[in-house]
Design a protein around this motif. Structure first.
Motif, PDB file in Angstrom:
ATOM      1  N   LYS A 147      -3.204 -10.638  12.314  1.00  0.00           N
ATOM      2  CA  LYS A 147      -3.858  -9.794  11.295  1.00  0.00           C
ATOM      3  C   LYS A 147      -4.718  -8.718  11.935  1.00  0.00           C
ATOM      4  O   LYS A 147      -5.230  -8.853  13.029  1.00  0.00           O
ATOM      5  N   ARG A 148      -4.881  -7.650  11.180  1.00  0.00           N
ATOM      6  CA  ARG A 148      -5.700  -6.537  11.647  1.00  0.00           C
ATOM      7  C   ARG A 148      -7.161  -6.983  11.724  1.00  0.00           C
ATOM      8  O   ARG A 148      -7.655  -7.696  10.870  1.00  0.00           O
TER       9      ARG A 148
ATOM     10  N   ARG B  17      -2.774   2.287   8.771  1.00  0.00           N
ATOM     11  CA  ARG B  17      -3.558   1.060   8.948  1.00  0.00           C
ATOM     12  C   ARG B  17      -2.687  -0.158   8.688  1.00  0.00           C
ATOM     13  O   ARG B  17      -2.876  -0.861   7.689  1.00  0.00           O
ATOM     14  N   PRO B  18      -1.705  -0.419   9.535  1.00  0.00           N
ATOM     15  CA  PRO B  18      -0.846  -1.581   9.310  1.00  0.00           C
ATOM     16  C   PRO B  18      -1.684  -2.857   9.278  1.00  0.00           C
ATOM     17  O   PRO B  18      -2.567  -3.040  10.109  1.00  0.00           O
ATOM     18  N   ALA B  19      -1.379  -3.708   8.309  1.00  0.00           N
ATOM     19  CA  ALA B  19      -2.213  -4.886   8.106  1.00  0.00           C
ATOM     20  C   ALA B  19      -1.933  -5.977   9.121  1.00  0.00           C
ATOM     21  O   ALA B  19      -2.769  -6.837   9.370  1.00  0.00           O
ATOM     22  N   THR B  20      -0.733  -5.998   9.670  1.00  0.00           N
ATOM     23  CA  THR B  20      -0.390  -7.050  10.635  1.00  0.00           C
ATOM     24  C   THR B  20       0.443  -6.450  11.762  1.00  0.00           C
ATOM     25  O   THR B  20       0.932  -5.317  11.668  1.00  0.00           O
TER      26      THR B  20
ATOM     27  N   GLY C  79       0.821  -1.203   0.000  1.00  0.00           N
ATOM     28  CA  GLY C  79       0.000   0.000   0.000  1.00  0.00           C
ATOM     29  C   GLY C  79       0.847   1.241   0.000  1.00  0.00           C
ATOM     30  O   GLY C  79       2.081   1.162  -0.019  1.00  0.00           O
ATOM     31  N   THR C  80       0.180   2.408   0.024  1.00  0.00           N
ATOM     32  CA  THR C  80       0.936   3.660   0.063  1.00  0.00           C
ATOM     33  C   THR C  80       1.566   3.787   1.443  1.00  0.00           C
ATOM     34  O   THR C  80       1.106   3.154   2.405  1.00  0.00           O
ATOM     35  N   PRO C  81       2.608   4.590   1.575  1.00  0.00           N
ATOM     36  CA  PRO C  81       3.226   4.779   2.893  1.00  0.00           C
ATOM     37  C   PRO C  81       2.208   5.237   3.933  1.00  0.00           C
ATOM     38  O   PRO C  81       2.262   4.791   5.079  1.00  0.00           O
TER      39      PRO C  81
END
Lengths: 293, 283, 338
Positions: free
Chosen positions: C336-337, C228-231, C220-222
């Motif tokens: 995981k998020r 929203r970090p995925a993990t 994703g974008t920075p």
């Protein structure tokens, strides 16, 4: 270490390696195999009849006093060459390492004997010690010492040892110098701060650090004395007087080409091969250890 | 040096100068002898300063007009033989070793390790221990008294292959990757990148192998019977086999000088590479 | 220009019993002209991935497509790509000019055009005066620019960068980052840039791939990756100091990890009570390390304070409150998020 990325080609590597493989097969493996075969055979002087004799050639060697004497001669010769050569060259290297000014000049003046052919080295020393015309033998005579290597076996041995050492000194010198220069200066300085004077520093720090080089050179010098000194002996003494300077390689040559005893000569070759392989293995075991250290 | 010890420094130079004198004395004596008449040498003690026969002796040696027991072949001819042999041995060894080291390091092919060990084993056995059978092979191939016979069997050794292998392994992997990115195939990479980078190793090896080739003794002794194919080292030996007193020592010594000069020049002029190459090859 | 698509790419080494899989089926679509950074700790497979795109490693499974060609079986030089190596991989015996021109010469580009292209690249990179020098006569930064020049002159569809800044000092690295951004703006060539440095990733990337253990954790974008970090891995890997992860936060369900970044904790009159363990002063800000003792064990937390916040004393108890909209929730089992 292996390369990660390599070229792909089904024929090119074979073509690249072929010249070397052909040459070593033809002039190395084939003759070595022949030596093995011949060492188990007996042929007459004209090569007209050949018969299998098993290990008879080896047994004959074992019972041959001159062969055993040649072993003894080789041992005396190679130990003398190694010990005298290493001592002198270490001495020179240690002093050359101390020199700041003119180090290159000394090095240049000390390395050129490497370029001299062993046969020529033999002739040079022969000339200096020739009983009739030699400058050194003349001087010795004036001092009351009767030098004659044509009659005295010990003199002859001394002569070939000197010539062999002289020829090898530059090689040893270069390795000792390289070894000395690779010892970290900080170590020597630390010892100096601890109050160790030069003499003591040498024996407690420098010499132990040099031991890998020394061991390596010891093996190299023994191999050198075993094989590369053939020319020195042939030009200076021809193995004489009597058989007093006949080393193993000289005997292989003499028996095979002068006395035409092919089987006996081949058996000697095989024994020599075993000796070299043993020396090489020792050296490699050691190199491995050094890597870990 | 860690501390200042003027006395020790003086002693250092003294030892080194003494060493140089001892090492150089045989050479000096040879030179002196090569400038004397043969009569001057036999009267003991021989003069210790150069004489005036330099040009005469060297001309006699080079052209083979010196007379005496074995001095019939011109040394000039022998030096040509030595030079050609030494060049074939050194350049031939370098060439076949570069190729095989390249194959072993940069390719994966069946039996690669088998060939590697096959070459490796040859490191162990000098020509001296298998002279008899090797002589027979050369004789059977009709190569006695030829340059091929004098040189090719001596090319059959692995020292150079191992030096190059060691060197190639230190060439950064990324250079090969960059070359592949640039579209260079194996031959192109070898020619454009590997060869130029190996220049120093090649120079060092050339010095060592040239001297090795020039100084060969036992092998030429066996495979040459024709005086025209004697290398100079053998020539000297043939000259002195006449006996102690009747020898023309002045001509022999001039020949010895001639035999020493080319390799000595190579060592001294290429000292930098020679020293590096020697120490690297063996370690 | 070209897009790159990675389809279920797998890399494994060895065979039989000793198989070692280092990339586990990675898929990603990189748009035409996009600048994508692959970031992850060392050994995560990011360099292997790049080298597979380059053609320096074989692809065990899956497909790599550049433009609309499947490149799996193409030689590196046939893929229309250029690569900048970590150690630059300049040919030491060639001049700067020859280094840049070598690939073009092999491709039999006419000499006049080679000259023109090299001169143009040299002008962009300010290397004009060094063209006749050998690499060893250049500084690290100049060598790095030559390595980029070599990539530029080939006018490729794709640029690949393998940690090209890691051998530069901090100041030069920051400067070169800006130059690379500028270069990308001017040339607009699709770029894949591998690094282990999250600052480099954040500053350079239009989009970034975060990798760990041969798996793509997030793409994703920075801004997305930060916000929203995925993990949990991404949450701790991106951002410095890393996000606080609380296994036993009050009010959270069992099996949920609550994440809060140090900069989103405020010291307040009441809230979570922490004992101050250590304080680090960084100039513009200050890091306070606190220990929160509660029923089921201590939680360690980092709080990032502005310099105008009064300094707490060591060993004292302070109270902090997380900003409610900045809380992250992760599944404790999968990371995981939620």
């Amino acid at each position: 270490m292996e390369k990660r990325v390599v070229f792909r080609s089904s024929w090119l590597p074979w073509a690249l390696i072929a010249p070397q493989v052909v040459v070593i097969t033809l002039f190395f493996f084939w003759p070595a195999a022949q030596a093995l075969v011949q060492s188990l055979q007996q042929s007459d002087a004209f090569g007209t009849s050949v018969e299998w004799v098993g290990f008879e050639n080896f047994v004959n060697l074992w019972n041959d006093a001159t062969y055993l004497a040649s072993f003894y001669t080789t041992a005396v010769f190679s130990v003398s060459v190694a010990v005298v050569g290493l001592t002198l060259s270490l001495l020179l290297a240690v002093f050359a390492d101390r020199v700041v000014k003119g180090a290159l000049a000394y090095r240049t003046l000390l390395i050129w004997p490497y370029a001299v052919a062993p046969a020529v080295a033999g002739v040079l020393w022969l000339f200096m010690f020739a009983p009739s015309v030699g400058v050194v033998s003349y001087t010795l005579r004036k001092l009351g010492f009767e030098w004659n290597h044509l009659l005295n076996g010990n003199h002859a041995m001394t002569l070939v040892v000197m010539a062999a050492v002289w020829k090898q000194i530059s090689y040893n010198f270069l390795f000792f110098l390289a070894g000395l220069q690779s010892i970290p200066k900080s170590l020597i300085e630390a010892a100096a701060i601890d109050g160790a004077r030069p003499w003591r520093r040498f024996w407690t720090i420098v010499f132990p650090m040099l031991s890998p080089t020394t061991f390596f050179l010891l093996v190299i010098n023994i191999v050198y004395a075993f094989f590369d000194t053939f020319a020195i002996i042939d030009s200076a003494t021809q193995g004489g007087p009597g058989k007093d300077t006949v080393i193993l390689v000289y005997k292989v040559y003499y028996d095979g080409f002068k006395a035409m005893d092919l089987g006996g000569s081949a058996a000697q070759s095989v024994i020599l091969m075993v000796i070299v392989v043993a020396l090489t293995v020792i050296q490699f075991r050691f190199v491995e250890k050094k890597v870990n250290y | 040096m860690v501390e200042r010890r003027p006395l020790l420094t003086a002693f250092t130079h003294l030892v080194l100068i003494l060493g140089v004198i001892v090492v150089a004395f045989p050479l000096y004596l040879t030179f002196v002898a090569s400038t004397q008449t043969s009569q001057a040498i036999v009267q003991t003690p021989m003069p210790l300063l150069p004489g005036d026969q330099l040009v005469e002796n060297y001309t006699a040696a080079l052209t083979g007009t010196g007379g005496g027991a074995g001095a019939k072949t011109p040394v000039g001819r022998m030096m040509v033989v030595s030079l050609i042999s030494a060049l074939i041995i050194s350049l031939g060894k370098i060439a076949i070793s570069l190729l095989s080291a390249f194959a072993i390091v940069y390719f994966r092919f069946p039996y690669r390790m088998f060939f590697f060990w096959m070459i490796f084993i040859t490191l162990m056995l000098p020509v001296e221990v298998r002279i008899g059978p090797t002589y027979k092979v050369v004789a059977d191939l009709g190569m006695l008294d030829t340059y091929a016979g004098l040189t090719i069997p001596l090319i059959a050794s692995a020292t150079a292959t191992f030096l190059f292998r060691q060197f190639f392994l230190t060439v950064p992997e990324e250079l090969l990757e960059a070359a592949r990115m640039d579209g260079a195939g194996p031959i192109r990479f070898f020619k454009d990148v590997l060869l130029p980078l190996s220049a120093t190793s090649i120079a060092a090896l050339f010095v060592i192998q040239f001297i090795y080739g020039w100084n060969q003794y036992l092998w030429p002794l066996l495979v040459t019977t024709n005086e025209n194919m004697y290398p100079v080292v053998i020539g000297i030996k043939r000259m002195i086999s006449g006996g102690d007193s009747e020898m023309q020592w002045n001509i022999v010594m001039a020949t010895a000088m001639l035999a020493m000069v080319p390799p000595a020049l190579v060592v001294i002029l290429m000292q930098k590479w020679f020293v590096k190459g020697l120490v690297d090859t063996e370690k | 220009m070209a897009s790159i698509s990675l389809k279920n790419v797998v890399k494994r080494y060895g065979n039989g019993k000793s198989v070692n899989q280092v990339i586990h089926g990675l898929s990603a679509e990189i748009g035409d002209g996009e600048f994508v950074v692959v970031v992850g700790p060392s050994g995560c497979g990011k360099s292997t991935l790049l080298r597979m795109v380059a053609g320096l490693e074989e692809i065990s499974e899956g497909q790599i497509i550049i433009g609309n060609r499947v490149v799996n079986d193409l030689e590196p030089s046939e893929r229309d790509i250029a690569m900048v190596f970590q150690n630059y991989a300049l040919y030491p015996h060639m001049s700067v000019f020859d280094n840049m021109a070598y690939g073009l010469k092999i491709a039999k580009v006419p000499a006049a055009e080679i000259r023109a292209r090299v001169d143009k690249a040299a002008a962009i990179l300010q290397l004009g005066q060094f063209l006749e020098r050998k690499p060893r006569q250049l500084s690290g930064g100049q060598r790095q620019r030559v390595a980029m020049g070599r990539a530029i002159v080939r006018q490729p569809q794709v640029f690949l960068f393998d940690e090209p800044l890691s051998n530069l000092d901090a100041k030069l690295r920051a400067h070169t980052r800006l130059e690379i951004q500028k270069l990308h703006r001017e040339l607009g060539i699709t770029s894949l840039f591998v690094t282990h440095d999250q600052v480099e990733a954040m500053t350079l990337a239009q989009r970034m791939i975060v990798m760990n253990d041969g798996v793509m954790e997030q793409f994703g974008t920075p801004e997305e990756v930060y916000a929203r970090p995925a993990t949990t891995f991404v949450a701790t890997f991106i951002g410095s100091p890393p996000m606080n992860l609380l296994k036993n936060a009050p009010g959270a369900d069992a099996g949920t990890i609550v994440g809060i970044r140090p900069e989103h904790l405020d010291i307040t009159a009441d809230g979570w009570a922490l004992v101050v363990d250590a304080i680090e002063t960084l100039g513009a800000e200050r890091l306070v390390y606190g220990r929160w003792a509660h029923g089921s064990g201590d939680e360690l937390m980092t709080i990032r304070c502005e310099e105008n916040v009064p300094v707490p004393t060591l060993g004292s108890t302070i109270h902090v409150t997380p900003r409610a909209d900045r809380l992250h929730y992760f599944d404790a089992a999968t990371g995981k998020r939620k």
